[in-house]
Write a protein that holds these residues in place. Structure first.
Motif, PDB file in Angstrom:
ATOM      1  N   HIS A   8       0.851  -1.181   0.000  1.00  0.00           N
ATOM      2  CA  HIS A   8       0.000   0.000   0.000  1.00  0.00           C
ATOM      3  C   HIS A   8       0.891   1.236   0.000  1.00  0.00           C
ATOM      4  N   PRO A   9       0.410   2.347  -0.568  1.00  0.00           N
ATOM      5  CA  PRO A   9       1.233   3.555  -0.642  1.00  0.00           C
ATOM      6  C   PRO A   9       1.654   4.027   0.742  1.00  0.00           C
ATOM      7  N   PRO A  10       2.874   4.561   0.858  1.00  0.00           N
ATOM      8  CA  PRO A  10       3.344   5.054   2.156  1.00  0.00           C
ATOM      9  C   PRO A  10       2.368   6.077   2.743  1.00  0.00           C
ATOM     10  N   GLY A  11       2.118   5.956   4.043  1.00  0.00           N
ATOM     11  CA  GLY A  11       1.245   6.906   4.703  1.00  0.00           C
ATOM     12  C   GLY A  11      -0.224   6.563   4.632  1.00  0.00           C
ATOM     13  N   GLN A  12      -0.596   5.561   3.839  1.00  0.00           N
ATOM     14  CA  GLN A  12      -1.990   5.160   3.734  1.00  0.00           C
ATOM     15  C   GLN A  12      -2.236   3.878   4.515  1.00  0.00           C
ATOM     16  N   ALA A  13      -3.436   3.773   5.063  1.00  0.00           N
ATOM     17  CA  ALA A  13      -3.790   2.577   5.805  1.00  0.00           C
ATOM     18  C   ALA A  13      -3.878   1.395   4.859  1.00  0.00           C
ATOM     19  N   PRO A  14      -3.459   0.199   5.304  1.00  0.00           N
ATOM     20  CA  PRO A  14      -3.526  -0.972   4.437  1.00  0.00           C
ATOM     21  C   PRO A  14      -4.965  -1.439   4.234  1.00  0.00           C
ATOM     22  N   THR A  15      -5.332  -1.692   3.003  1.00  0.00           N
ATOM     23  CA  THR A  15      -6.637  -2.231   2.652  1.00  0.00           C
ATOM     24  C   THR A  15      -6.465  -3.216   1.506  1.00  0.00           C
ATOM     25  N   PHE A  16      -7.459  -4.053   1.315  1.00  0.00           N
ATOM     26  CA  PHE A  16      -7.514  -4.852   0.106  1.00  0.00           C
ATOM     27  C   PHE A  16      -8.971  -4.925  -0.341  1.00  0.00           C
ATOM     28  N   THR A  17      -9.176  -5.265  -1.590  1.00  0.00           N
ATOM     29  CA  THR A  17     -10.522  -5.291  -2.162  1.00  0.00           C
ATOM     30  C   THR A  17     -10.951  -6.726  -2.419  1.00  0.00           C
ATOM     31  N   THR A  18     -12.116  -7.080  -1.914  1.00  0.00           N
ATOM     32  CA  THR A  18     -12.637  -8.429  -2.092  1.00  0.00           C
ATOM     33  C   THR A  18     -13.126  -8.643  -3.521  1.00  0.00           C
ATOM     34  N   ARG A  19     -13.450  -9.884  -3.827  1.00  0.00           N
ATOM     35  CA  ARG A  19     -13.922 -10.202  -5.181  1.00  0.00           C
ATOM     36  C   ARG A  19     -15.218  -9.485  -5.531  1.00  0.00           C
ATOM     37  N   ASP A  20     -16.027  -9.158  -4.512  1.00  0.00           N
ATOM     38  CA  ASP A  20     -17.276  -8.455  -4.804  1.00  0.00           C
ATOM     39  C   ASP A  20     -17.143  -6.948  -4.599  1.00  0.00           C
ATOM     40  N   GLY A  21     -15.905  -6.458  -4.575  1.00  0.00           N
ATOM     41  CA  GLY A  21     -15.669  -5.023  -4.621  1.00  0.00           C
ATOM     42  C   GLY A  21     -15.718  -4.290  -3.302  1.00  0.00           C
ATOM     43  N   VAL A  22     -15.606  -5.005  -2.177  1.00  0.00           N
ATOM     44  CA  VAL A  22     -15.643  -4.363  -0.862  1.00  0.00           C
ATOM     45  C   VAL A  22     -14.223  -4.130  -0.372  1.00  0.00           C
ATOM     46  N   GLU A  23     -13.955  -2.907   0.050  1.00  0.00           N
ATOM     47  CA  GLU A  23     -12.628  -2.562   0.558  1.00  0.00           C
ATOM     48  C   GLU A  23     -12.569  -2.873   2.056  1.00  0.00           C
ATOM     49  N   ILE A  24     -11.619  -3.716   2.431  1.00  0.00           N
ATOM     50  CA  ILE A  24     -11.453  -4.147   3.811  1.00  0.00           C
ATOM     51  C   ILE A  24     -10.186  -3.521   4.397  1.00  0.00           C
ATOM     52  N   TYR A  25     -10.352  -2.832   5.502  1.00  0.00           N
ATOM     53  CA  TYR A  25      -9.224  -2.255   6.234  1.00  0.00           C
ATOM     54  C   TYR A  25      -8.647  -3.300   7.185  1.00  0.00           C
ATOM     55  N   TYR A  26      -7.339  -3.305   7.341  1.00  0.00           N
ATOM     56  CA  TYR A  26      -6.721  -4.216   8.303  1.00  0.00           C
ATOM     57  C   TYR A  26      -5.480  -3.588   8.922  1.00  0.00           C
ATOM     58  N   LYS A  27      -5.108  -4.117  10.079  1.00  0.00           N
ATOM     59  CA  LYS A  27      -3.876  -3.738  10.758  1.00  0.00           C
ATOM     60  C   LYS A  27      -2.928  -4.919  10.696  1.00  0.00           C
ATOM     61  N   ASP A  28      -1.669  -4.650  10.525  1.00  0.00           N
ATOM     62  CA  ASP A  28      -0.657  -5.698  10.434  1.00  0.00           C
ATOM     63  C   ASP A  28       0.547  -5.222  11.225  1.00  0.00           C
ATOM     64  N   TRP A  29       0.634  -5.637  12.488  1.00  0.00           N
ATOM     65  CA  TRP A  29       1.625  -5.120  13.426  1.00  0.00           C
ATOM     66  C   TRP A  29       2.710  -6.160  13.704  1.00  0.00           C
ATOM     67  N   GLY A  30       3.842  -5.671  14.160  1.00  0.00           N
ATOM     68  CA  GLY A  30       4.910  -6.549  14.624  1.00  0.00           C
ATOM     69  C   GLY A  30       5.808  -7.034  13.506  1.00  0.00           C
ATOM     70  N   ASN A  31       6.606  -8.028  13.841  1.00  0.00           N
ATOM     71  CA  ASN A  31       7.582  -8.617  12.925  1.00  0.00           C
ATOM     72  C   ASN A  31       6.869  -9.452  11.872  1.00  0.00           C
ATOM     73  N   LYS A  32       6.997  -9.076  10.613  1.00  0.00           N
ATOM     74  CA  LYS A  32       6.256  -9.751   9.545  1.00  0.00           C
ATOM     75  C   LYS A  32       6.737 -11.183   9.302  1.00  0.00           C
ATOM     76  N   THR A  33       7.864 -11.555   9.863  1.00  0.00           N
ATOM     77  CA  THR A  33       8.349 -12.930   9.709  1.00  0.00           C
ATOM     78  C   THR A  33       8.022 -13.794  10.935  1.00  0.00           C
ATOM     79  N   ALA A  34       7.387 -13.204  11.931  1.00  0.00           N
ATOM     80  CA  ALA A  34       7.075 -13.912  13.176  1.00  0.00           C
ATOM     81  C   ALA A  34       5.778 -14.706  13.035  1.00  0.00           C
ATOM     82  N   PRO A  35       5.518 -15.646  13.949  1.00  0.00           N
ATOM     83  CA  PRO A  35       4.239 -16.360  13.947  1.00  0.00           C
ATOM     84  C   PRO A  35       3.082 -15.370  14.060  1.00  0.00           C
TER      85      PRO A  35
END
Length: 289
Positions: A8-35
Motif C-alpha cells: 500500500h502507498p506510504p502513509g496510507q492505511a492498508p486495505t484490500f478489495t474483495t472479489r465483490d468489490g468491498v474494501e477491507i481495512y486491516y492492521k498488520d503489526w509486529g515482525n512480519k516474519t514472526a508467527p
C-alpha cells in the motif's frame, strides 16, 4: 478482483478489495516474519477493540493482524453480504492476500462465530493451528425448541427496533450498561471505554450493523465447532450479560475435540477490555503451549 499481495502507498492505511468489490481495512503489526495471531472483533466494533492484545503480543514477538469486518470501522459499507458466510469468505481472501499460514485465530463475541465459520471452511492445509473463542456467540445464541438456554428472538428484535428509533442512544446504552458490566453494583465505570465503544459502533454502516444482529444471533455454529480439529481455547466470563455462558461456552466446550475451557469469575462480556492483562496472559500461554 485479484487478491495478490501489493504494497500500500506510504502513509496510507492498508486495505484490500474483495472479489465483490468491498474494501477491507486491516492492521498488520509486529515482525512480519514472526508467527501470526489474527484477531476478529465483535459487533458493532472494529479492530481497535483488540489494540491492547495486539500491542502486547506484538511486543512479545508475534505478528498480529486484525481487520475491520465489512461494513464496520474503516472498511467500506456495502448493502450486501452482511452474513456469516460472506464474513468468512472475506477472511479467506484476506489470508490469501497476506499469505497467512500456521496462525492462531482469536475471536471475540461475533468474531468468535466468524473464527469458527472460517476455520471449519477455510482453515485447513496448515492455515490455522489454534483458535481462541472469547465471550463467543458459539455454538448458537438464539432460543429455539432445541436450544432452550438461548436468548429469545424478542431480545434481538428489540436491538433492531432500538437502532431504528435512535441508534446513537442505543449505542450509548449498551456500553454504559451490560457490555462492560458497568450496570453492576460497585463497578468501576470508565467513560473512556464507553466513548470508545460508541465511536466504533457509530462508525459502522447502519445497514451493516443492523443485519449483523441476525448474523450473530441466528447462525448455528454447531457443525463448525465439531469440525475444528485443532486446539481451541474457550474463554468466558461467568457474568456475561450479552452472551450468557450457559448457552455459549458451556455448550461449545462439549462440541470441541480439543477444547479447553477457562472461566473468569464475575467477568463481563468485554473481557479483552475489563480484564485486559489477564486475557493477555491467558492468550500468550495458550499460543505458546
Amino acid at each position: 478482483m485479484s487478491t495478490e499481495v501489493s504494497a500500500h502507498p506510504p502513509g496510507q492505511a492498508p486495505t484490500f478489495t474483495t472479489r465483490d468489490g468491498v474494501e477491507i481495512y486491516y492492521k498488520d503489526w509486529g515482525n512480519k516474519t514472526a508467527p501470526v495471531v489474527f484477531f476478529s472483533h465483535g459487533w458493532p466494533l472494529d479492530s481497535d477493540n483488540w489494540e491492547n492484545q495486539m500491542f502486547f503480543l506484538s511486543n512479545a514477538g508475534y505478528r498480529t493482524v486484525a481487520h475491520d469486518r465489512r461494513g464496520h470501522g474503516r472498511s467500506s459499507q456495502p448493502w450486501f453480504g452482511n452474513d456469516m458466510d460472506t464474513y468468512a469468505s472475506d477472511l479467506d481472501q484476506l489470508f490469501t492476500h497476506l499469505k497467512l499460514t500456521d496462525g492462531v485465530m482469536v475471536g471475540h463475541s461475533t468474531g468468535g462465530g466468524e473464527v469458527a465459520r472460517f476455520t471449519s471452511r477455510y482453515g485447513g492445509h496448515g492455515r490455522v493451528k489454534k483458535a481462541a473463542l472469547v465471550s463467543s456467540v458459539t455454538p448458537f445464541l438464539l432460543q429455539t425448541p432445541g436450544n432452550p438456554a438461548g436468548t429469545p428472538l424478542s431480545v434481538f428484535d428489540g436491538f433492531r427496533a432500538a437502532m431504528v428509533q435512535n441508534r446513537a442512544q442505543f449505542f450509548l446504552d449498551v456500553p454504559t450498561g451490560p457490555f462492560f458490566g458497568f450496570n453492576r453494583p460497585n463497578a468501576t465505570v470508565s467513560q473512556g471505554l464507553i466513548d470508545s465503544w460508541w465511536s466504533q459502533g457509530m462508525a459502522a454502516g447502519f445497514v451493516n450493523a443492523y443485519e449483523c444482529i441476525k448474523a450473530f444471533s441466528e447462525t448455528d455454529f454447531t457443525e463448525d465447532l465439531k469440525k475444528m480439529d485443532i486446539p481451541v481455547l474457550v474463554l468466558h466470563g461467568s457474568d456475561d450479560q450479552i452472551v450468557p455462558i450457559q448457552a455459549s461456552a458451556l455448550a461449545a466446550i462439549k462440541l470441541l475435540s480439543q477444547g479447553t475451557l477457562k472461566i473468569i469469575p464475575g467477568g463481563p462480556h468485554a473481557l479483552p477490555n475489563i480484564y485486559a492483562a489477564e486475557v493477555n496472559s491467558i492468550l500468550l500461554d495458550f499460543i505458546k503451549g
